[in-house]
Design an enzyme around this catalytic site. Structure first.
Site, PDB file in Angstrom:
ATOM      1  N   ASN A   1      -1.781  -0.145   7.303  1.00  0.00           N
ATOM      2  CA  ASN A   1      -1.222  -1.478   7.597  1.00  0.00           C
ATOM      3  C   ASN A   1      -0.374  -2.074   6.467  1.00  0.00           C
ATOM      4  OD1 ASN A   1      -3.332  -2.124   5.956  1.00  0.00           O
ATOM      5  ND2 ASN A   1      -4.431  -3.397   7.430  1.00  0.00           N
TER       6      ASN A   1
ATOM      7  N   TYR B   1     -12.241  -2.963  -3.270  1.00  0.00           N
ATOM      8  CA  TYR B   1     -12.773  -3.018  -1.905  1.00  0.00           C
ATOM      9  C   TYR B   1     -14.306  -2.938  -1.873  1.00  0.00           C
ATOM     10  CZ  TYR B   1      -8.138  -2.661   0.296  1.00  0.00           C
ATOM     11  OH  TYR B   1      -6.850  -2.909   0.742  1.00  0.00           O
TER      12      TYR B   1
ATOM     13  N   LYS C   1       0.837  -1.196   0.000  1.00  0.00           N
ATOM     14  CA  LYS C   1       0.000   0.000   0.000  1.00  0.00           C
ATOM     15  C   LYS C   1       0.882   1.260   0.000  1.00  0.00           C
ATOM     16  CE  LYS C   1      -3.779  -2.460   2.351  1.00  0.00           C
ATOM     17  NZ  LYS C   1      -4.637  -2.528   3.564  1.00  0.00           N
TER      18      LYS C   1
ATOM     19  N   GLU D   1      -8.744 -10.760  -8.026  1.00  0.00           N
ATOM     20  CA  GLU D   1      -7.964  -9.541  -7.830  1.00  0.00           C
ATOM     21  C   GLU D   1      -6.796  -9.448  -8.808  1.00  0.00           C
ATOM     22  OE1 GLU D   1      -7.086  -9.605  -3.607  1.00  0.00           O
ATOM     23  OE2 GLU D   1      -9.197  -9.304  -3.088  1.00  0.00           O
TER      24      GLU D   1
ATOM     25  N   HIS E   1      -1.602  -5.573   1.453  1.00  0.00           N
ATOM     26  CA  HIS E   1      -2.854  -6.312   1.221  1.00  0.00           C
ATOM     27  C   HIS E   1      -2.544  -7.728   0.751  1.00  0.00           C
ATOM     28  CE1 HIS E   1      -6.761  -7.500  -0.435  1.00  0.00           C
ATOM     29  NE2 HIS E   1      -6.079  -7.937  -1.490  1.00  0.00           N
TER      30      HIS E   1
END
Ligand code: ADP
Length: 169
Positions: A132, A69, A29, A146, A135
């Site tokens: 965080n 998402y 990310k 994905e 992913h």
């Protein structure tokens, strides 16, 4: 289209028939990229023994983040999540291996870094749920979905590492 099927291209013929070979979508990310953690994170999946089949640095359009998402659309943090994911370049990766989906989730650690065990990526490198750093797909089906969402045909590389017999019996 779901062109990137999980069909493995592997050195050992008996493994090519194995149903356990999966593919997962891993993404570093924007915070991971900004903090200079790209090498560290890639290294953990490499050292584990998984096979990298796709890799790019990418500025994610808002629509793609929303599609990725979409199951979280109704959550209060959704707008923040979309602005976080589109706040800078991400590193998109496809990884292949035996049990790679569940194994990668274990390497990544719990969603909230406070609950992530030391030794996991989030346990070692992150502090907050909203930052965080990485992913990982949560099921083999989502791995395929994905990867098809983030990569175009021709961007994936199906190759046969010669070390396969040393990783998979
Ligand atoms: P995971 O990424 O571990 O699969 P989820 O699918 O539940 O976790 O959530 C996707 C992402 O949304 C998380 O990684 C995190 O970046 C963000 N997120 C989840 N829950 C929260 C929350 N309560 N507050 C802020 N961000 C959240």
């Amino acid at each position: 289209s779901l062109k990137c099927s999980a069909k493995p291209y592997i050195f050992l013929p008996h493994l090519a028939a194995s149903l356990e070979v999966e593919e997962t979508y891993i993404m570093i990310k924007p915070d991971g990229v900004q903090r200079g953690l790209v090498g560290e994170i890639i290294s953990r999946f490499e050292k584990k023994g998984f096979k990298l089949t796709g890799l790019k640095l990418f500025e994610c359009p808002k629509e793609l983040a929303e599609e990725h998402y979409k199951d979280l659309q109704s959550k209060s943090f959704f707008p923040n999540l979309i602005s976080y994911i589109t706040s800078g370049p991400v590193v998109c990766m496809a990884w292949e291996g035996v049990g790679v989906v569940e194994s990668a989730r274990k390497l990544i650690g719990a969603t909230n870094p406070l609950n992530a065990m030391p030794g996991t990526i989030r346990g070692d490198l992150a502090v907050q749920t909203g930052r965080n750093v990485v992913h990982g797909s949560d099921s083999p089906e989502n791995g395929i979905r994905e990867i098809a969402l983030w990569f175009k045909e021709g961007e994936l590389c199906k190759w046969a590492p010669t070390i396969d017999p040393w990783l998979n019996e």
